[in-house]
Design a protein around this motif. Structure first.
Motif, PDB file in Angstrom:
ATOM      1  N   ARG A   4       0.828  -1.209   0.000  1.00 58.51           N
ATOM      2  CA  ARG A   4       0.000   0.000   0.000  1.00 58.51           C
ATOM      3  C   ARG A   4       0.860   1.255   0.000  1.00 58.51           C
ATOM      4  NH1 ARG A   4      -2.000   3.088   4.235  1.00 58.51           N
ATOM      5  NH2 ARG A   4      -3.904   4.284   3.790  1.00 58.51           N
ATOM      6  N   SER A   5       1.898   1.267   0.799  1.00 63.88           N
ATOM      7  CA  SER A   5       2.793   2.425   0.848  1.00 63.88           C
ATOM      8  C   SER A   5       3.519   2.618  -0.473  1.00 63.88           C
ATOM      9  CB  SER A   5       3.809   2.249   1.983  1.00 63.88           C
ATOM     10  OG  SER A   5       3.160   2.158   3.231  1.00 63.88           O
ATOM     11  N   ILE A  43       1.039   4.196  -3.021  1.00 59.78           N
ATOM     12  CA  ILE A  43       0.809   5.620  -2.744  1.00 59.78           C
ATOM     13  C   ILE A  43       2.030   6.450  -3.105  1.00 59.78           C
ATOM     14  CG2 ILE A  43       0.370   7.301  -0.916  1.00 59.78           C
ATOM     15  CD1 ILE A  43      -1.269   5.169   0.529  1.00 59.78           C
TER      16      ILE A  43
END
Length: 291
Positions: A155-156, A159
């Motif tokens: 997820r990081s 993003i």
């Protein structure tokens, strides 16, 4: 003639050249070589459970640091995990993240670049000032800083790559639209009263999106390198997941005695990068006019 009847639009020589290259895409050596290399890696990643014999995360300390053999084709790591299994499952993980990660900045950059190029004015000024701020920082430095703040994990990575990578697509699409919106077919669509959304979606983007797609192929290579770098630094996918960067990091302490632990993941990165780069070169030759 009145009403435009009887007028035949004759393709320009450059247009005919592009059409001819698209019909014979399979004769482009760079494109075909890239498709073969990338295709082999993708197939191996997809059918990983069928071509491996071990669990990629299960440890077996009694088999630690074994060399290549019939039981372990590329040997085992310091935890007794099969290197070939982890290499193939690592391809599945890294390629999936890279291909998904490139879609987000591609979409955001195309949308914002289209708005900036077509409308101009304050929208163009704001978007391009944000672009200037982002490009003022080196890609990897900003990416590592963002992932460090957000924490490790897919997820990081998504993003961070989106926040850093969209600017290149925005600049490419904006530049193409600035030229294309002055063409006669766009002026005719505006005179006919078509909405701005329809003009951009149906008339402008199909004619300018090819340059963003070409760049996207090289951007996937950059994303793979970024994912591997983050994994090497311990900021990528957390252990014990099979990931090329973490494999290189884990094997560096045994480089003098078990060189295969770092060499094979490194070669995999090079091979995938070569295949995608060749695809990008082939697409550039096919899609770019006037060559």
């Amino acid at each position: 003639m009145p009403g435009g009847e009887g007028i035949e639009l004759v393709p320009r020589p450059a247009d005919r050249s592009v059409q001819a290259r698209r019909r014979t895409w399979y004769r482009n050596p760079a494109l075909m070589a890239g498709l073969i290399i990338t295709g082999i890696v993708l197939i191996a990643a997809i059918i990983a459970p069928l071509i491996t014999f071990y669990n990629p995360i299960t440890q077996n300390l009694t088999d630690a640091l074994q060399g290549p053999s019939a039981a372990h084709w590329l040997g085992t790591d310091q935890f007794g995990r099969d290197t070939w299994t982890r290499l193939v499952y690592g391809a599945r993980l890294d390629l999936r993240i890279a291909f998904i990660a490139v879609l987000f900045p591609f979409t955001l950059g195309v949308v914002l670049g289209s708005i900036a190029g077509y409308f101009g004015g304050w929208a163009d000024t704001i978007i391009m000032r944000v672009v200037d701020v982002v490009v003022a920082f080196p890609f990897y430095v900003l990416l590592i800083a963002l992932v460090f703040v957000l924490g490790p994990g897919a997820r990081s990575i998504y993003i961070s790559i989106t926040l850093v990578g969209w600017v290149s697509y925005a600049r490419i699409v904006r530049g193409e639209i600035l030229v294309a919106k002055r063409q006669e077919y766009v002026l005719a669509a505006q005179s006919a009263g078509l909405s701005n959304t329809r003009i951009m979606g149906r008339h402008l983007l199909p004619n300018v999106i090819s340059q963003a797609i070409i760049y996207g192929m090289s951007d996937i290579v950059q994303d793979i390198l970024a994912i591997v770098t983050l994994g090497y630094l311990g900021l990528g996918i957390p252990p014990p997941a099979a990931e090329w960067g973490s494999m290189i990091n884990g094997g560096q302490n045994f480089l003098s005695t078990h060189w295969e632990l770092t060499t094979f993941p490194g070669l995999a990165v090079i091979l995938v990068g070569l295949g995608l780069s060749l695809i990008g070169d082939g697409l550039a030759d096919i899609l770019r006019p006037g060559q």
